[in-house]
Write a protein that holds these residues in place. Structure first.
Motif, PDB file in Angstrom:
ATOM      1  N   MET A   1     -19.763 -50.697 -86.082  1.00 50.18           N
ATOM      2  CA  MET A   1     -20.495 -49.529 -85.576  1.00 50.18           C
ATOM      3  C   MET A   1     -19.613 -48.273 -85.637  1.00 50.18           C
ATOM      4  SD  MET A   1     -23.504 -50.738 -84.742  1.00 50.18           S
ATOM      5  CE  MET A   1     -23.286 -51.909 -86.096  1.00 50.18           C
ATOM      6  N   ASN A   2     -18.320 -48.457 -85.350  1.00 54.59           N
ATOM      7  CA  ASN A   2     -17.393 -47.321 -85.423  1.00 54.59           C
ATOM      8  C   ASN A   2     -17.293 -46.785 -86.850  1.00 54.59           C
ATOM      9  OD1 ASN A   2     -16.856 -47.635 -82.690  1.00 54.59           O
ATOM     10  ND2 ASN A   2     -14.925 -48.717 -83.003  1.00 54.59           N
ATOM     11  N   LYS A   3     -17.249 -47.685 -87.829  1.00 52.37           N
ATOM     12  CA  LYS A   3     -17.186 -47.265 -89.229  1.00 52.37           C
ATOM     13  C   LYS A   3     -18.460 -46.541 -89.648  1.00 52.37           C
ATOM     14  CE  LYS A   3     -13.943 -50.777 -90.899  1.00 52.37           C
ATOM     15  NZ  LYS A   3     -13.753 -51.944 -91.812  1.00 52.37           N
ATOM     16  N   MET A   4     -19.601 -47.039 -89.189  1.00 51.42           N
ATOM     17  CA  MET A   4     -20.871 -46.372 -89.487  1.00 51.42           C
ATOM     18  C   MET A   4     -20.891 -44.967 -88.913  1.00 51.42           C
ATOM     19  SD  MET A   4     -23.426 -49.626 -88.852  1.00 51.42           S
ATOM     20  CE  MET A   4     -24.817 -48.571 -88.464  1.00 51.42           C
ATOM     21  N   ALA A   5     -20.452 -44.852 -87.655  1.00 49.20           N
ATOM     22  CA  ALA A   5     -20.441 -43.541 -87.000  1.00 49.20           C
ATOM     23  C   ALA A   5     -19.489 -42.588 -87.706  1.00 49.20           C
ATOM     24  CB  ALA A   5     -20.052 -43.698 -85.529  1.00 49.20           C
TER      25      ALA A   5
ATOM     26  N   GLU B   1     -24.462 -45.257 -78.276  1.00 49.09           N
ATOM     27  CA  GLU B   1     -23.221 -44.853 -77.610  1.00 49.09           C
ATOM     28  C   GLU B   1     -22.387 -43.928 -78.483  1.00 49.09           C
ATOM     29  OE1 GLU B   1     -19.947 -47.993 -77.597  1.00 49.09           O
ATOM     30  OE2 GLU B   1     -21.765 -49.217 -77.783  1.00 49.09           O
ATOM     31  N   HIS B   2     -22.722 -43.820 -79.754  1.00 47.33           N
ATOM     32  CA  HIS B   2     -22.046 -42.875 -80.644  1.00 47.33           C
ATOM     33  C   HIS B   2     -22.772 -41.537 -80.708  1.00 47.33           C
ATOM     34  CE1 HIS B   2     -18.895 -45.470 -82.256  1.00 47.33           C
ATOM     35  NE2 HIS B   2     -19.778 -46.453 -82.241  1.00 47.33           N
ATOM     36  N   GLY B   3     -23.810 -41.391 -79.886  1.00 48.07           N
ATOM     37  CA  GLY B   3     -24.463 -40.099 -79.784  1.00 48.07           C
ATOM     38  C   GLY B   3     -25.749 -39.950 -80.582  1.00 48.07           C
ATOM     39  N   TYR B   4     -26.348 -41.072 -81.017  1.00 45.10           N
ATOM     40  CA  TYR B   4     -27.576 -41.011 -81.800  1.00 45.10           C
ATOM     41  C   TYR B   4     -28.758 -41.538 -80.992  1.00 45.10           C
ATOM     42  CZ  TYR B   4     -24.238 -40.463 -85.594  1.00 45.10           C
ATOM     43  OH  TYR B   4     -23.223 -40.010 -86.389  1.00 45.10           O
ATOM     44  N   ALA B   5     -29.935 -41.037 -81.307  1.00 46.51           N
ATOM     45  CA  ALA B   5     -31.178 -41.634 -80.824  1.00 46.51           C
ATOM     46  C   ALA B   5     -31.678 -42.583 -81.907  1.00 46.51           C
ATOM     47  CB  ALA B   5     -32.212 -40.551 -80.542  1.00 46.51           C
ATOM     48  N   LEU B   6     -32.582 -43.486 -81.537  1.00 43.87           N
ATOM     49  CA  LEU B   6     -33.102 -44.438 -82.509  1.00 43.87           C
ATOM     50  C   LEU B   6     -34.597 -44.626 -82.324  1.00 43.87           C
ATOM     51  CD1 LEU B   6     -31.539 -47.557 -83.974  1.00 43.87           C
ATOM     52  CD2 LEU B   6     -33.762 -47.858 -82.856  1.00 43.87           C
TER      53      LEU B   6
END
Length: 286
Positions: A274-278, A77-82
């Motif tokens: 997750m926000n901090k990681m992003a 949801e932060h714009g990354y693929a995994l």
């Protein structure tokens, strides 16, 4: 059992994203073959994502268990693929076998970026527990021929990663035993002996090669570390050691200590983390 509870927490991380109909996945992609075994990975992204940056997920499990199934998908949801990667367990191939596998998966993923729809120039690696160790070791050994291996069809493609996220991974096999609780020793002594082929004290140079703190150089990629303050399985000093080496070389590093969290906790699943990681990843160019 701690390993099982860890996967429960990480599965919780992915729950909200898996429930969304706009998440797409390509499963069981063979990236290499070793010892007659097909090594596979899965790729997840949101349908509307156009060439996102890719995070490579390395699962935990004391190096001898675990799988690519049910990875944490909260960063989509932060714009990354995994991409979630399986690799040979330590019971199948001792160190550096798992590192050779993971680097082969990165070469495959970079070479096939256009096919699967993500950026190839910069890749992030993320792991938890033993997977955090493997992720940090892969990140700190960019362009190290000793650990590169020759698996797969893309040996001329770079296996370098440009950022690392380490969730409570061991970082120094020469100090971890003296730092460990009795519970930690019960888990770690046999696990390390399997990973290294012999007890740590019998192979100190191999243990050093397998320890990220000794591999950090001036070109090491940015690092985001997370560790619970009440982790009795992997000593918090392991994360502090790696952070300290990064700081001594003026490399980008951020560490988040999670109050009251053990080796498994729902605190690792919180949106705030997750926000901090992003924010960290965006701050270092992703």
């Amino acid at each position: 059992m701690r390993i099982i509870s860890l996967f429960v927490v990480l599965s919780f991380l992915s729950f909200s994203m898996q429930a969304q109909k706009d998440t797409i996945g390509v499963k069981d992609i063979v990236y290499a073959e070793a010892d007659g075994k097909k090594l596979q990975l899965d790729i997840y992204k949101l349908k509307e994502q156009k060439e996102p940056y890719l995070i490579v997920w390395i699962h935990g499990g004391a190096w001898h268990s675990g799988s690519k199934e049910k990875p944490p998908l909260g960063m989509l949801e932060h714009g990354y693929a995994l991409a979630s990667v399986d690799f040979r367990a330590s019971t199948e191939k001792a160190f550096p076998g798992p590192i050779h596998d993971i680097k082969a998966s990165i070469r495959f993923l970079r070479a096939n970026a256009a096919k699967y729809g993500y950026k190839a120039d910069k890749i992030i690696i993320w792991g938890a527990s033993s997977g955090g160790h493997l992720a940090a070791l892969v990140a700190t050994t960019n362009n190290n021929p000793t650990l590169e291996g020759t698996l797969g069809s893309y040996t001329s493609t770079s296996s370098s990663v440009q950022a690392c996220i380490d969730f409570f991974g061991p970082t120094n096999f020469l100090t971890i035993l003296t730092q460990s609780t009795p519970h930690g020793l019960n888990v770690r002594l046999p696990a390390l002996a399997i990973l290294l082929g012999k007890p740590v004290e019998q192979v100190p140079e191999l243990a050093k090669l397998a320890s990220p703190v000794y591999q950090v150089n001036a070109g090491a990629p940015p690092l985001f570390i997370v560790h619970g303050e009440q982790d009795i399985q992997v000593p918090i000093n392991q994360s502090i050691e790696l952070m300290s080496v990064y700081k001594s070389k003026n490399l980008p590093v951020q560490i988040e200590f999670i109050p009251n969290a053990g080796h498994s906790s729902q605190a690792y699943a919180k949106k705030e983390l997750m926000n901090k990681m992003a924010a960290f990843l965006k701050g270092v160019g992703f």
